[in-house]
Write a protein that holds these residues in place. Structure first.
Motif, PDB file in Angstrom:
ATOM      1  N   THR A   1     -20.448  -5.032   4.260  1.00 43.55           N
ATOM      2  CA  THR A   1     -20.434  -6.149   4.594  1.00 43.55           C
ATOM      3  C   THR A   1     -20.044  -6.178   6.161  1.00 43.55           C
ATOM      4  O   THR A   1     -19.337  -5.338   6.662  1.00 43.55           O
ATOM      5  N   ALA A   2     -20.995  -7.053   7.044  1.00 40.34           N
ATOM      6  CA  ALA A   2     -20.598  -7.028   8.404  1.00 40.34           C
ATOM      7  C   ALA A   2     -20.854  -8.397   9.070  1.00 40.34           C
ATOM      8  O   ALA A   2     -21.505  -9.296   8.281  1.00 40.34           O
ATOM      9  N   ASP A   3     -20.178  -8.816  10.166  1.00 42.48           N
ATOM     10  CA  ASP A   3     -20.508 -10.210  10.594  1.00 42.48           C
ATOM     11  C   ASP A   3     -21.562  -9.837  11.439  1.00 42.48           C
ATOM     12  O   ASP A   3     -21.839  -9.083  12.245  1.00 42.48           O
ATOM     13  N   GLY A   4     -22.527 -11.020  11.154  1.00 47.20           N
ATOM     14  CA  GLY A   4     -24.064 -11.069  11.802  1.00 47.20           C
ATOM     15  C   GLY A   4     -24.195 -12.442  12.471  1.00 47.20           C
ATOM     16  O   GLY A   4     -23.135 -13.177  12.250  1.00 47.20           O
ATOM     17  N   TRP A   5     -25.295 -12.372  13.130  1.00 45.24           N
ATOM     18  CA  TRP A   5     -25.495 -13.921  13.520  1.00 45.24           C
ATOM     19  C   TRP A   5     -27.195 -14.025  13.634  1.00 45.24           C
ATOM     20  O   TRP A   5     -27.939 -12.873  13.492  1.00 45.24           O
ATOM     21  N   ILE A   6     -27.896 -15.089  13.650  1.00 48.53           N
ATOM     22  CA  ILE A   6     -29.464 -15.193  13.597  1.00 48.53           C
ATOM     23  C   ILE A   6     -29.773 -15.277  14.926  1.00 48.53           C
ATOM     24  O   ILE A   6     -29.365 -16.115  15.916  1.00 48.53           O
ATOM     25  N   VAL A   7     -30.522 -14.362  15.264  1.00 47.03           N
ATOM     26  CA  VAL A   7     -31.176 -13.955  16.691  1.00 47.03           C
ATOM     27  C   VAL A   7     -32.116 -14.910  17.024  1.00 47.03           C
ATOM     28  O   VAL A   7     -32.474 -15.509  18.019  1.00 47.03           O
ATOM     29  N   ARG A   8     -33.076 -14.985  16.011  1.00 47.41           N
ATOM     30  CA  ARG A   8     -34.243 -15.842  16.281  1.00 47.41           C
ATOM     31  C   ARG A   8     -34.881 -16.352  14.892  1.00 47.41           C
ATOM     32  O   ARG A   8     -34.479 -15.674  13.723  1.00 47.41           O
ATOM     33  N   ASN A   9     -36.122 -17.226  14.897  1.00 48.68           N
ATOM     34  CA  ASN A   9     -36.791 -17.281  13.666  1.00 48.68           C
ATOM     35  C   ASN A   9     -38.292 -16.952  13.914  1.00 48.68           C
ATOM     36  O   ASN A   9     -38.880 -17.128  14.978  1.00 48.68           O
ATOM     37  N   ALA A  10     -38.573 -16.002  12.945  1.00 49.17           N
ATOM     38  CA  ALA A  10     -39.847 -15.393  12.947  1.00 49.17           C
ATOM     39  C   ALA A  10     -40.847 -16.616  12.111  1.00 49.17           C
ATOM     40  O   ALA A  10     -40.510 -16.723  10.901  1.00 49.17           O
TER      41      ALA A  10
END
Length: 141
Positions: free
Chosen positions: A38-47
């Motif tokens: 597991t890793a902390d992530g984030w939503i960069v953009r929407n395709a």
């Protein structure tokens, strides 16, 4: 043999294909649960992608997620599950990924087992039902 029976004759092959696709997806998600990191992530953009649904064009959004691994490498990949509403850019997510293949990942809290399970069950029903119909058809004549 009329065209309806030809479709029923082809249906088992479609059913087997759906079962295979569903089982592969279930195996992949379960393997990620077992051995993934597991890793902390984030939503960069929407395709955004246009799809036809009920004769109308609809836009589906697939989140592009970024995360940094424990060793400091940053990855960014598009998730395979989309939605008809855009995801919040910058929203934090927890990612579970395969260290040997970081492009194999899932977002924690999403339920990828449900669509894969539905494909597996639906494919099995289609295959068994159509084979049964073919057997009944040929035994009746």
């Amino acid at each position: 043999m009329d065209s309806n029976w030809l479709l029923i004759a082809l249906a088992p092959f479609l059913g087997v294909f759906l079962v295979r696709f569903g089982v592969d997806g279930l195996r992949r998600t379960r393997r990620l649960r077992r051995t993934g990191v597991t890793a902390d992530g984030w939503i960069v953009r929407n395709a955004a992608r246009q799809r036809r649904s009920d004769g109308a064009k609809r836009t589906f959004y697939y989140p592009v997620v970024a995360w940094t691994t424990e060793d400091g490498r940053t990855y960014e990949y598009e998730h395979s599950c989309g939605n008809d509403a855009a995801f919040g850019v910058g929203a934090p997510v927890t990612v579970r990924y395969a260290p040997e293949a970081p492009d194999e990942f899932t977002i924690e809290g999403w339920a990828p087992d449900i669509p894969y399970g539905a494909l597996t069950v639906g494919g099995a029903v289609l295959a068994v039902g159509s084979v049964t119909a073919l057997i009944v058809r040929f035994l009746a004549f």
